[in-house]
Design an enzyme around this catalytic site. Structure first.
Site, PDB file in Angstrom:
ATOM      1  CG  HIS A  36      -1.911   1.111   1.208  1.00 29.04           C
ATOM      2  ND1 HIS A  36      -2.960   1.147   0.323  1.00 29.04           N
ATOM      3  CD2 HIS A  36      -2.017   2.236   1.957  1.00 29.04           C
ATOM      4  CE1 HIS A  36      -3.675   2.244   0.522  1.00 29.04           C
ATOM      5  NE2 HIS A  36      -3.119   2.921   1.507  1.00 29.04           N
ATOM      6  CG  ASP A  38      -1.042   6.081   1.826  1.00 29.90           C
ATOM      7  OD1 ASP A  38      -2.179   6.004   1.344  1.00 29.90           O
ATOM      8  OD2 ASP A  38      -0.716   5.541   2.899  1.00 29.90           O
ATOM      9  CG  ASP A 151      -6.127   3.412   3.432  1.00 28.60           C
ATOM     10  OD1 ASP A 151      -6.625   2.966   4.488  1.00 28.60           O
ATOM     11  OD2 ASP A 151      -5.189   4.232   3.426  1.00 28.60           O
ATOM     12  CG  HIS A 420      -6.774   7.047   0.287  1.00 30.05           C
ATOM     13  ND1 HIS A 420      -6.261   6.370  -0.794  1.00 30.05           N
ATOM     14  CD2 HIS A 420      -6.066   6.631   1.360  1.00 30.05           C
ATOM     15  CE1 HIS A 420      -5.281   5.574  -0.388  1.00 30.05           C
ATOM     16  NE2 HIS A 420      -5.137   5.719   0.920  1.00 30.05           N
TER      17      HIS A 420
END
Length: 1009
Positions: A36, A38, A151, A420
């Protein structure tokens, strides 16, 4: 009470609950390796690239090439594109092509980022998805078919429609309300077919998998070690990798001594999860945030562990395999079992505990939210302006390659900020600064492009000076309407002189008004009434009255007069409404109370209804000390008690003009305060005869000022009415569809858990009237009382929670914000007809390009001489652009080009035009506007030239719709979607019919000059 609230939603789950696992034999675990990553959040993109992100792709590609059984899924494209363009070697690029062809590396979602679902606009979701998909298809010829939305903080009902339109076969989500997830786990209802749009229903349904309570991270607790489990590469270190390769919290290596313990831990977790699902197929995500930066050590430990489990599968009751997300969903689809159907309700708001409602981020960093939307609107205008410049033929000396670069830079920035942890306001300050810098730079480039296009058109006349500032001849303004409807509106300019003449292209006077600036005493606001056809310009010359040519009889702009009212204390009695001052136009009369300086009521002419309307600012006082109780932060809104008035006194002035009347209210914290903390500036327009001002007349435009706030305050604008709304409001999902939001009483935290996102519109109503709010940025919205609606405008927070402090995720936002809302009041039928177009008019206001006059005003083509692009009122031009992709629309031809390896030799295609049309209305919403609409694209686009070919494509352009066959999933609803995403349509013709809520995408090819 919270559990009871979900009983209606759980009923179909309980009815469909099977008696047990529907298959004999062992459980089959699909181990899906992932990282993951970001795009922002705590660290900037460049910091992440240096510390771990580049190493993820370098090491994963190397390790996948070493073992045929290994798999990996890649999600967001921004890091991969940076790695591909700036790090990857030719050999690594060749390996990626090979891994994709073999299905061992899989791109899921495929967008530039994993966008937020609560506070992003659908148009921007489509943009960032199109950006990523265009790169993947251009580079590899692949088209993602599965989502991995693990997420975002809550799930929107727009999302299943978005991904279905993009050609996806299945959708995966995770973050939904904790108590609902627990109930769905118990009922084995985490998988279903989601029909997110009530109008499109099964046509755009998608199979949806909600991750269980472990979400997307591997369970890190293992009973035999005090280190985390299954994270053998440890935790990434910033700012750069350690030279010795030793990272914190590296899991114990798998050895003969502990392999049984590792196997028992993994198998136990798989069996626990299997009990929550209806099939023996278990998705087991292997990864978490910033993982696989050393894929070698990861696979070196997992390989023997999986081999050990499989060698004892009969005994353990579990078999395991590396898998992509597609492998898992294919196995599910092959079972062909019957799934329950979920309707168009969303999964918002999102809570993780009773006092952890993730509703604060709906408003966090309001300034960034506003900037992101303005950047999106500017990009939208720049795209169509450039397209119209290029077609039917470029008329000047603009370099198309440079122009495309300006647009591409802003496409990247607007896509990036949809992440997000970006537009949500949940990033660290330095990452916020990165987003702002990227947006500002991109906006500057597109403004330069638009100015260059205008100058190209004006070059023979040369009316503008290169210097800045007010020259003696005055100003020149070009106003561009990016919507495909004729728009009548007011544009506001700032000038340095109190008297002006305003003339149009033909030298005719234009209705205009001059008044004192609301911001700077030394300058003036010039308000100009303009009517602009779709995708067309108006040009205005603005000259000081002192500089007008002698002997002319040109009327000057009318001068507004100001009526001031003294400061009034906040009244604590009900004796109000005795001394009312009316402010009216042809649609509304706003009544103001002289005793309070507040709004009292609004009379709406068409329905002849008067509604009591009062507005004021309140603040929630929140806790920042974890020792004292629950806190608010970037994510969470946790008020200890009801909001209290944030002012003690208010001043008012009415600026009355022939064109516009403004009501200015200034709210002070106390009677003697010198500066106000809050303000409302309301505007009513008096539309002159001969102008179609239906939308302009039927709105009250309000701009607010909020800030700077005191610490640990959350500011709201509360609008109180006498509408019997039953504490029900409606707010939108991503500007696409509305959700009914009844107030729900919870045992704890009811205020925060009844906040919802408003991206573009909201309303409340009773049997007679409806009050609509339209916004140009996202806000949190709630109804805390009957007839009340409150909009959270701003937040300033600090807390001592170690996690927040460690990542610098406190929200000590000292800025002053200026959000805008438009109010519409009227009958259901009136507001239904006006709401959607008014929302678009707010989002896509005309773009004004302002310069100095160097001499006499030029004679330029007026709107009558320009060929407009005009659509019916229920059909929105969602995009008109030249993407510049380098791939052939023919998939076979494109695949052959990729195999030949000549992608780099292909030039950007400046001839292919991307067109997307969006039907704005739901089925049954309006007797006329909800009907299907048929248009002839040849006629609509005749201003751009002769249409020679029309190709219908999937939402992001990568599929020819005639070749797109999405999976069909068996449901118990009695209705079943066919294997195509839409009803049969005649291929390739210019005459199309768009049905309610459809979004249809086309490649348009024009006759080249």
């Amino acid at each position: 009470m919270g559990r009871l609230y979900w009983l209606p939603l759980l009923a179909p789950l309980l009815l469909l609950r099977p008696p047990g696992v529907q298959s004999a034999g062992p459980i089959r675990a699909f181990v899906v390796p992932h990282s993951h990553m970001d795009v922002g959040w705590v660290y900037t993109v460049q910091e992440s690239m240096q510390a771990y992100a580049a190493n993820v792709y370098t090491s994963v590609v190397e390790e996948l090439a070493r073992g045929q059984q290994r798999r990996f899924i890649a999600v967001e494209q921004e890091f991969f594109r940076l790695w591909w363009g700036g790090v990857a070697s030719d050999q690594q690029k060749h390996q990626v092509h090979q891994l994709l062809e073999e299905g061992r590396l899989e791109f899921v979602i495929g967008g530039q980022v994993m966008h937020d679902e609560a506070v992003t606009h659908l148009d921007d979701q489509i943009l960032q998805l199109t950006e990523g998909h265009g790169f993947l298809y251009e580079t590899f010829g692949i088209r993602p078919q599965f989502s991995w939305h693990v997420d975002p903080f809550g799930a929107s009902a727009t999302t299943p429609t978005l991904f279905a339109l993009a050609g996806f076969n299945a959708h995966l989500s995770s973050r939904i309300d904790y108590d609902l997830k627990a109930a769905m786990q118990e009922a084995r209802g985490l998988q279903f077919v989601w029909r997110g749009s009530p109008s499109l229903s099964e046509q755009e349904e998608i199979f949806t998998h909600i991750m269980d309570q472990y979400s997307y991270c591997t369970p890190s607790h293992i009973p035999f070690s005090n280190r985390s489990g299954f994270y053998w590469n440890g935790v990434a270190i910033f700012p750069k990798p350690p030279p010795d390769g030793v990272y914190p919290n590296m899991s114990e290596p798998v050895t003969p001594a502990n392999i049984n313990l590792y196997a028992e831990a993994l198998v136990a977790n798989v069996k626990q999860r299997a009990a929550w699902f209806r099939t023996p197929h278990v998705l087991w995500p292997w990864g978490c945030d910033k993982q696989f930066f050393n894929a070698s050590v990861q696979f070196a430990n997992m390989n023997p562990l999986l081999d050990h489990i499989n060698s004892h599968a009969a005994k353990l009751g579990v078999s395991v395999q590396y898998a992509t997300l597609g492998d898992y969903f294919r196995a599910l689809h092959t079972l062909n079992i019957t799934w329950r159907v979920r309707d168009h309700h969303d999964f918002l708001p999102y809570s993780t505990e009773p006092f952890q409602a993730w509703t604060g981020f709906y408003t966090s960093r309001s300034a960034l939210k506003g900037l992101a939307r303005r950047a999106s609107a500017l990009l939208y205008a720049g795209e169509s302006m450039f397209t119209h410049y290029m077609w039917p033929a470029p008329c000047g000396h603009l370099d198309p390659t440079w122009a495309l670069q300006q647009l591409q830079q802003l496409r990247w920035a607007v896509s990036e900020v949809q992440h997000h942890d970006a537009i949500t306001g949940t990033e660290s300050p330095k990452v916020r600064d990165m987003y702002v810098m990227h947006l500002a730079s991109g906006m500057l480039g597109v403004r330069k492009l638009m100015a260059s296009i205008i100058l190209d058109k004006l070059q023979p006349q040369a009316p503008m000076a290169a210097s800045s500032g007010a020259g003696p001849a005055g100003h020149f303004a070009s106003v561009y309407n990016p919507l495909a409807w004729t728009v009548t509106t007011i544009v506001t300019l700032t000038v340095g002189f109190p008297g002006v003449h305003v003339t149009d292209e033909a030298g005719h006077p234009v209705p205009s008004q001059i008044q004192n600036s609301t911001e700077t005493p030394s300058v003036y606001d010039l308000l100009i009434l303009t009517t602009i056809p779709g995708l067309s310009y108006r040009h205005y010359s603005i000259r000081p009255t002192a500089g007008a040519q002698e002997g002319t009889q040109e009327p000057a702009a009318t001068v507004a007069t100001t009526l001031q009212f003294g400061r009034r204390l906040r009244r604590r009695t009900s004796h109000v409404g005795r001394h009312l001052v009316p402010v009216a136009n042809d649609c509304y009369t706003v009544l103001l109370d002289q005793d309070t300086n507040l709004m009292h009521s609004i009379w709406e002419r068409q329905s002849n209804q008067t509604v009591r309307v009062t507005q004021e600012f309140l603040e929630y006082h929140v806790n920042g000390d974890v020792k004292q109780g629950p806190i608010s932060d970037n994510y969470l809104f946790t008020p200890g008690k009801a909001a209290v008035p944030a002012w003690e006194a208010v001043e008012m002035e009415i600026v009355a003009g022939q064109l516009v009347t403004e009501i200015r209210q200034y709210f002070y914290r106390n009677m003697t305060a010198r500066n106000y903390t809050y303000a409302i500036r309301s505007r009513l327009t008096h539309v002159p005869q001969g102008h179609d001002g239906e939308l302009l007349c039927h709105r009250i435009e309000q701009e607010y000022q909020a800030g700077p706030l005191e610490l640990n305050r959350e500011a709201v604008l509360r609008t109180s009415t006498n509408l019997n709304s039953q504490q029900v409001i409606y707010s939108d999902n991503n500007g696409y569809q509305m959700q009914r939001r009844p107030y729900v009483s919870y045992v704890n935290n009811s205020i925060a858990r009844n906040y919802y996102p408003m991206v573009q519109s909201a309303f409340m109503e009773d049997g007679k009237s409806r009050l609509v709010l339209l916004s140009e940025r996202a806000h949190g919205i709630s109804s805390q009382g009957n007839g009340q609606v409150e909009v959270m405008l701003h937040r300033r927070l600090w807390n001592n929670f170690d996690w927040d402090l460690g990542y610098n995720l406190t929200l000590n936002d000292t800025s002053i914000v200026h959000p805008v809302l438009w109010l519409l009041l009227g009958s259901w039928s009136l507001t239904t007809a006006l709401r959607q177009r008014s929302a678009m008019a707010l989002q896509h206001r005309p773009v004004v390009l302002f310069g100095d006059l160097a001499g006499t005003a030029p004679k330029l083509p007026g709107p009558q001489q320009q060929e407009a692009v005009t659509l019916p009122p229920n059909l929105h031009l969602q995009i008109l652009s030249i993407p510049g992709w380098r791939y052939s629309s023919n998939h076979t031809e494109h695949a052959q080009n990729l195999r030949k390896g000549n992608r780099g030799e292909v030039q950007a295609d400046l001839h292919r035009v991307l067109l997307r049309l969006h039907h704005l209305y739901e089925v049954g919403e309006d007797p006329v506007l909800s009907q299907p609409v048929t248009v002839n694209l040849e006629a609509v686009l005749q201003a751009l030239g002769s249409v020679v070919a029309v190709e219908e494509r999937s939402l992001t352009g990568t599929w020819d719709v005639s070749m797109l066959h999405r999976w069909s999933w068996r449901t118990g609803s009695g209705r079943r979607r066919g294997d195509t995403t839409s009803p049969s349509r005649p291929p390739g013709g210019p005459i199309i019919t768009v049905h309610p809520k459809e979004i249809r995408t086309f490649f348009i090819h024009f006759q080249q000059q």
